[in-house]
Design a protein around this motif. Structure first.
Motif, mmCIF file in Angstrom:
data_model
loop_
_atom_site.group_PDB
_atom_site.id
_atom_site.type_symbol
_atom_site.label_atom_id
_atom_site.label_comp_id
_atom_site.label_asym_id
_atom_site.label_seq_id
_atom_site.Cartn_x
_atom_site.Cartn_y
_atom_site.Cartn_z
ATOM 1 N N LEU A 1 12.408 8.735 7.559
ATOM 2 C CA LEU A 1 12.469 8.258 6.183
ATOM 3 C C LEU A 1 13.893 8.459 5.689
ATOM 4 C CD1 LEU A 1 10.917 7.160 3.733
ATOM 5 C CD2 LEU A 1 10.472 9.549 3.089
ATOM 6 N N ASP B 1 14.357 4.853 0.618
ATOM 7 C CA ASP B 1 13.133 4.049 0.498
ATOM 8 C C ASP B 1 12.900 3.186 1.732
ATOM 9 O OD1 ASP B 1 15.176 2.244 0.162
ATOM 10 O OD2 ASP B 1 14.313 1.275 -1.598
ATOM 11 N N THR C 1 2.715 5.991 -2.237
ATOM 12 C CA THR C 1 3.085 7.266 -2.854
ATOM 13 C C THR C 1 3.807 8.128 -1.815
ATOM 14 O OG1 THR C 1 1.051 8.402 -2.210
ATOM 15 C CG2 THR C 1 1.021 7.178 -4.325
ATOM 16 N N ASP C 2 4.461 9.184 -2.282
ATOM 17 C CA ASP C 2 5.138 10.101 -1.361
ATOM 18 C C ASP C 2 4.146 10.713 -0.375
ATOM 19 O OD1 ASP C 2 7.553 9.576 -2.610
ATOM 20 O OD2 ASP C 2 7.518 11.397 -3.834
ATOM 21 N N LYS C 3 2.959 11.048 -0.829
ATOM 22 C CA LYS C 3 1.941 11.628 0.056
ATOM 23 C C LYS C 3 1.490 10.618 1.104
ATOM 24 C CE LYS C 3 -2.511 14.004 0.274
ATOM 25 N NZ LYS C 3 -2.504 13.842 1.692
ATOM 26 N N ILE D 1 3.198 8.198 2.303
ATOM 27 C CA ILE D 1 4.304 8.037 3.256
ATOM 28 C C ILE D 1 4.343 9.226 4.209
ATOM 29 C CG2 ILE D 1 6.815 7.945 3.493
ATOM 30 C CD1 ILE D 1 6.794 6.425 0.747
ATOM 31 N N ALA D 2 4.225 10.441 3.673
ATOM 32 C CA ALA D 2 4.248 11.644 4.513
ATOM 33 C C ALA D 2 3.102 11.618 5.519
ATOM 34 C CB ALA D 2 4.175 12.891 3.641
ATOM 35 N N LYS E 1 3.580 -0.257 -3.813
ATOM 36 C CA LYS E 1 4.443 0.773 -3.245
ATOM 37 C C LYS E 1 3.609 2.013 -2.921
ATOM 38 C CE LYS E 1 8.611 3.327 -4.485
ATOM 39 N NZ LYS E 1 9.646 3.476 -5.504
#
Length: 93
Positions: free
Chosen positions: A22, A25, A6-8, A10-11, A4
């Protein structure tokens, strides 16, 4: 097993995928075409690409509109496979 993101991660990835949003999920995108046949042809092209990378979208079609949601169910969120599929989908538009 897929990992999976990380948020970073994905950003950072969303900067390269400006047509995607987004939502929780999932990466989502809605497309409109001139006619049903155009929408269906697009879905066929994407289906062939998705099969090659063994990762398949959650999607629906209503006449000229295609709604797409990408997530990796086995990882419980977004993975590199979702980003790769989003980029492949963008090449088919």
């Amino acid at each position: 097993m897929t990992v999976k993101l990380t948020d970073k991660e994905i950003a950072d990835a969303l900067k390269q995928l400006p047509h995607w949003q987004l939502e929780g999920d999932k990466l989502t995108r809605q497309l409109e075409f001139n006619h049903f046949v155009d929408a269906f042809a697009f879905m066929t092209r994407v289906a062939l690409r998705a099969e090659k990378i063994d990762h398949h979208p959650d999607w629906s079609n209503s006449y000229n509109r295609v709604d797409i949601a990408l997530t990796s169910h086995d990882a419980g969120g977004l993975t590199a496979r979702d980003l790769a599929l989003a980029a492949a989908i963008d090449m088919e538009v």
